[in-house]
Structures are given as C-alpha cells and as structure tokens.
Design a protein around this motif. Structure first.
Motif, PDB file in Angstrom:
ATOM      1  N   ASP A  60       7.676  16.337  -9.180  1.00  0.00           N
ATOM      2  CA  ASP A  60       7.140  16.277 -10.535  1.00  0.00           C
ATOM      3  C   ASP A  60       5.683  16.701 -10.613  1.00  0.00           C
ATOM      4  N   GLY A  61       5.110  17.124  -9.478  1.00  0.00           N
ATOM      5  CA  GLY A  61       3.733  17.597  -9.473  1.00  0.00           C
ATOM      6  C   GLY A  61       2.701  16.499  -9.439  1.00  0.00           C
ATOM      7  N   ASN A  62       3.080  15.305  -8.973  1.00  0.00           N
ATOM      8  CA  ASN A  62       2.155  14.175  -8.943  1.00  0.00           C
ATOM      9  C   ASN A  62       1.617  13.922  -7.537  1.00  0.00           C
ATOM     10  N   PRO A  63       0.409  13.410  -7.416  1.00  0.00           N
ATOM     11  CA  PRO A  63      -0.169  13.130  -6.096  1.00  0.00           C
ATOM     12  C   PRO A  63       0.468  11.900  -5.462  1.00  0.00           C
ATOM     13  N   LEU A  64       0.370  11.817  -4.136  1.00  0.00           N
ATOM     14  CA  LEU A  64       0.928  10.678  -3.420  1.00  0.00           C
ATOM     15  C   LEU A  64      -0.126   9.578  -3.289  1.00  0.00           C
ATOM     16  N   ASP A  65      -0.461   8.986  -4.429  1.00  0.00           N
ATOM     17  CA  ASP A  65      -1.429   7.899  -4.463  1.00  0.00           C
ATOM     18  C   ASP A  65      -0.717   6.608  -4.842  1.00  0.00           C
ATOM     19  N   VAL A  66      -1.475   5.519  -4.964  1.00  0.00           N
ATOM     20  CA  VAL A  66      -0.870   4.224  -5.274  1.00  0.00           C
ATOM     21  C   VAL A  66      -0.247   4.231  -6.676  1.00  0.00           C
ATOM     22  N   THR A  67      -0.828   4.983  -7.597  1.00  0.00           N
ATOM     23  CA  THR A  67      -0.239   5.089  -8.934  1.00  0.00           C
ATOM     24  C   THR A  67       1.185   5.629  -8.846  1.00  0.00           C
ATOM     25  N   SER A  68       1.368   6.689  -8.084  1.00  0.00           N
ATOM     26  CA  SER A  68       2.715   7.239  -7.923  1.00  0.00           C
ATOM     27  C   SER A  68       3.612   6.291  -7.140  1.00  0.00           C
ATOM     28  N   TYR A  69       3.066   5.583  -6.180  1.00  0.00           N
ATOM     29  CA  TYR A  69       3.871   4.636  -5.402  1.00  0.00           C
ATOM     30  C   TYR A  69       4.495   3.587  -6.326  1.00  0.00           C
ATOM     31  N   PHE A  70       3.720   3.039  -7.219  1.00  0.00           N
ATOM     32  CA  PHE A  70       4.252   2.049  -8.154  1.00  0.00           C
ATOM     33  C   PHE A  70       5.159   2.711  -9.188  1.00  0.00           C
ATOM     34  N   ALA A  71       4.791   3.873  -9.663  1.00  0.00           N
ATOM     35  CA  ALA A  71       5.588   4.523 -10.703  1.00  0.00           C
ATOM     36  C   ALA A  71       6.970   4.926 -10.201  1.00  0.00           C
ATOM     37  N   TYR A  72       7.056   5.355  -8.949  1.00  0.00           N
ATOM     38  CA  TYR A  72       8.310   5.881  -8.421  1.00  0.00           C
ATOM     39  C   TYR A  72       9.093   4.860  -7.592  1.00  0.00           C
ATOM     40  N   GLY A  73       8.716   3.589  -7.670  1.00  0.00           N
ATOM     41  CA  GLY A  73       9.466   2.561  -6.963  1.00  0.00           C
ATOM     42  C   GLY A  73      10.921   2.522  -7.396  1.00  0.00           C
ATOM     43  N   GLU A  74      11.830   2.412  -6.441  1.00  0.00           N
ATOM     44  CA  GLU A  74      13.261   2.526  -6.721  1.00  0.00           C
ATOM     45  C   GLU A  74      13.937   1.211  -7.096  1.00  0.00           C
ATOM     46  N   LEU A  75      13.390   0.083  -6.663  1.00  0.00           N
ATOM     47  CA  LEU A  75      14.102  -1.179  -6.837  1.00  0.00           C
ATOM     48  C   LEU A  75      14.132  -1.612  -8.296  1.00  0.00           C
ATOM     49  N   LEU A  76      15.321  -1.988  -8.741  1.00  0.00           N
ATOM     50  CA  LEU A  76      15.508  -2.562 -10.065  1.00  0.00           C
ATOM     51  C   LEU A  76      15.877  -4.025  -9.843  1.00  0.00           C
ATOM     52  N   CYS A  77      14.854  -4.883  -9.813  1.00  0.00           N
ATOM     53  CA  CYS A  77      15.048  -6.272  -9.394  1.00  0.00           C
ATOM     54  C   CYS A  77      15.318  -7.191 -10.583  1.00  0.00           C
ATOM     55  N   ASN A  78      16.036  -8.246 -10.309  1.00  0.00           N
ATOM     56  CA  ASN A  78      16.357  -9.261 -11.305  1.00  0.00           C
ATOM     57  C   ASN A  78      15.570 -10.524 -10.990  1.00  0.00           C
ATOM     58  N   ASP A  79      14.659 -10.897 -11.885  1.00  0.00           N
ATOM     59  CA  ASP A  79      13.852 -12.097 -11.687  1.00  0.00           C
ATOM     60  C   ASP A  79      14.441 -13.326 -12.366  1.00  0.00           C
ATOM     61  N   ASP A  80      15.562 -13.170 -13.073  1.00  0.00           N
ATOM     62  CA  ASP A  80      16.157 -14.303 -13.786  1.00  0.00           C
ATOM     63  C   ASP A  80      16.530 -15.406 -12.806  1.00  0.00           C
ATOM     64  N   GLY A  81      16.092 -16.624 -13.110  1.00  0.00           N
ATOM     65  CA  GLY A  81      16.423 -17.765 -12.277  1.00  0.00           C
ATOM     66  C   GLY A  81      15.421 -18.066 -11.184  1.00  0.00           C
ATOM     67  N   LEU A  82      14.449 -17.193 -10.980  1.00  0.00           N
ATOM     68  CA  LEU A  82      13.425 -17.452  -9.982  1.00  0.00           C
ATOM     69  C   LEU A  82      12.340 -18.348 -10.554  1.00  0.00           C
ATOM     70  N   THR A  83      11.664 -19.072  -9.680  1.00  0.00           N
ATOM     71  CA  THR A  83      10.591 -19.951 -10.121  1.00  0.00           C
ATOM     72  C   THR A  83       9.325 -19.185 -10.458  1.00  0.00           C
ATOM     73  N   ASP A  84       9.245 -17.931  -9.999  1.00  0.00           N
ATOM     74  CA  ASP A  84       8.028 -17.139 -10.186  1.00  0.00           C
ATOM     75  C   ASP A  84       8.414 -15.673 -10.184  1.00  0.00           C
ATOM     76  N   ASP A  85       7.923 -14.911 -11.181  1.00  0.00           N
ATOM     77  CA  ASP A  85       8.238 -13.475 -11.227  1.00  0.00           C
ATOM     78  C   ASP A  85       7.135 -12.631 -10.602  1.00  0.00           C
ATOM     79  N   GLY A  86       6.207 -13.272  -9.900  1.00  0.00           N
ATOM     80  CA  GLY A  86       5.217 -12.544  -9.127  1.00  0.00           C
ATOM     81  C   GLY A  86       3.914 -12.303  -9.861  1.00  0.00           C
ATOM     82  N   LEU A  87       2.877 -12.139  -9.081  1.00  0.00           N
ATOM     83  CA  LEU A  87       1.546 -11.822  -9.584  1.00  0.00           C
ATOM     84  C   LEU A  87       1.178 -10.412  -9.154  1.00  0.00           C
ATOM     85  N   PHE A  88       0.734  -9.605 -10.110  1.00  0.00           N
ATOM     86  CA  PHE A  88       0.198  -8.281  -9.822  1.00  0.00           C
ATOM     87  C   PHE A  88      -1.177  -8.210 -10.470  1.00  0.00           C
TER      88      PHE A  88
END
Length: 238
Positions: A60-88
């Motif tokens: 897609d013509g994007n650089p391999l930086d942290v922005t692209s790392y987060f944007a192109y992450g593959e996991l589609l996770c389900n947080d339903d039922g967890l005690t914590d959905d994480g801190l970013f």
C-alpha cells in the motif's frame, strides 16, 4: 468453495493448540528439547505473521513504522467477558500496551499449563514485531503469568500523544486487514506441524496424533473440520 464450518474458533482454541503442542513435545522429546522445538515454532510463526503485515503495508506504499504495525495488525480479538480490555497509552516516541487478562491466559490456566503462557508470551510479540521490522524498538518488560500484567513498549519517532486515535487512518477507507481467529488457529497449527516435521521427522507422526486427540477430546468433533477448512491456504501469501 470453502464450506462454512459448524464451529467458530476463538482465542481460546488458539491457546489450546499451543498447550497441546507444549505438553506433547515435553512428553515425547523431554522437557528441555521439547521446549526448544516449541519456541522455535513460536518464533517462526510470529515472524510469519509480522512479515504478512509488512508486505501489506509495503504493497500500500506505507513505511514499516509503528503506525503501520498497529494499523496492519491481523488479530480480531474478542474482549467480551474479560476483566480488562487493556491499556494503550502513547507518549512521544513510544506506545505502551498493558494487558492484565486475555482468553489465551484463561485457557492456559484451564488446561493446567501456565508455563506455556510464561514461555510463549515472553517471545511471541517480539517475534511478530521483528518479522515486521527488526530495526524498530520493542521491549516486553513483564508477563502477566508471572507479574500480573503483560507490558509492551513499541518505539518509533513518529509516535505522538494522538497516536491511538490516528493510526487507523493509515489504511484506505473500508480496508480490512483483520483475519478471523479460525485463520490464526490454522496458521499456528500448520507452522507447528511443519517445524516438528523438520526437527523430529521420526517422531512427528506420534506428536501430531497426540495433539489432535487431545484437542478433539477437549473441543469436540467439530473442532478439526473448522481448522481444516483452511487446508491448502498459503500462509506466506497476503
């Protein structure tokens, strides 16, 4: 055309696949050698995931930086039922991620194999990140199986305080790079099977049979058809 499986696979099943290989390799090969084979497969699997992400970004013509790392992450996770959905949390140059609960950890505990989480989770995120771009900065400072939380630090100069609200703009409108968990379950199973076949060819059949029997007993008769729906998939391809 791929027939839709009866069972929907989740993070729990992904974690169960890991435990099955972890336990079986220790049983068949001994704890030390089994762990070396297990971790080699984990690192190779993580690198492949990261490489797919990098290839999509480059396509897609994007650089391999942290922005692209987060944007192109593959996991589609389900947080339903967890005690914590994480801190970013983003500060100039760094993204800090903290997780205190996840479905993988719950399945490791349920299957009586927290040590699988200790070993797998200390390596997998770094392996994915290195597969994406080894020149970027990454640090995993602690593991929830030992210290109550997984803490990750991703470093790249373009990160600013607005990062968590803006990184998704790197994708084209409507672009979906996520892959359902069945894909990831099949991916990790295929990688472990491949590495075991290469490393211990004489014992590979025994290991795979034990793994398959363990998972069929735990998840039922519809589990393997859901995984095998991806037979023939090229996981190196994007």
């Amino acid at each position: 055309m791929m027939q839709k499986p009866k069972m929907s696979l989740t993070e729990t099943h992904h974690g169960g696949i890991l435990v099955a290989f972890y336990k079986t390799l220790a049983e068949v090969c001994g704890k030390e050698r089994g762990l070396e084979i297990f971790m080699t497969a984990a690192r190779t699997y993580g690198a492949r995931r990261g490489r797919r992400m990098a290839l999509r970004a480059l396509r897609d013509g994007n650089p391999l930086d942290v922005t692209s790392y987060f944007a192109y992450g593959e996991l589609l996770c389900n947080d339903d039922g967890l005690t914590d959905d994480g801190l970013f949390e983003a500060t100039p140059g760094t993204v800090h991620e903290r997780q205190t609960d996840c479905w993988w950890a719950r399945e490791f505990r349920a299957m009586g194999c927290m040590e699988c989480g200790v070993d797998y989770c200390r390596e997998i995120d770094g392996a994915i990140f290195r597969g994406f771009n080894p020149s970027l900065g990454f640090e995993c400072t602690q593991n929830m199986h030992l210290n109550g939380s997984c803490d990750f630090y991703f470093r790249s100069p373009e990160v600013d305080e607005d990062f968590m609200e803006s990184y998704g703009k790197r994708l084209k409108p409507g672009q979906n790079v996520k892959r359902e968990m069945a894909y990831h379950c099949a991916d990790v199973y295929q990688m472990y099977r491949h590495i075991i076949g290469q490393a211990i060819p004489e014992q590979a059949g025994e290991v795979i049979k034990k793994v398959r029997d363990m998972l069929a007993e735990r998840y039922g008769e519809d589990f393997w058809p859901a995984v095998e729906a991806y037979d023939g998939t090229d996981f190196e391809s994007i």
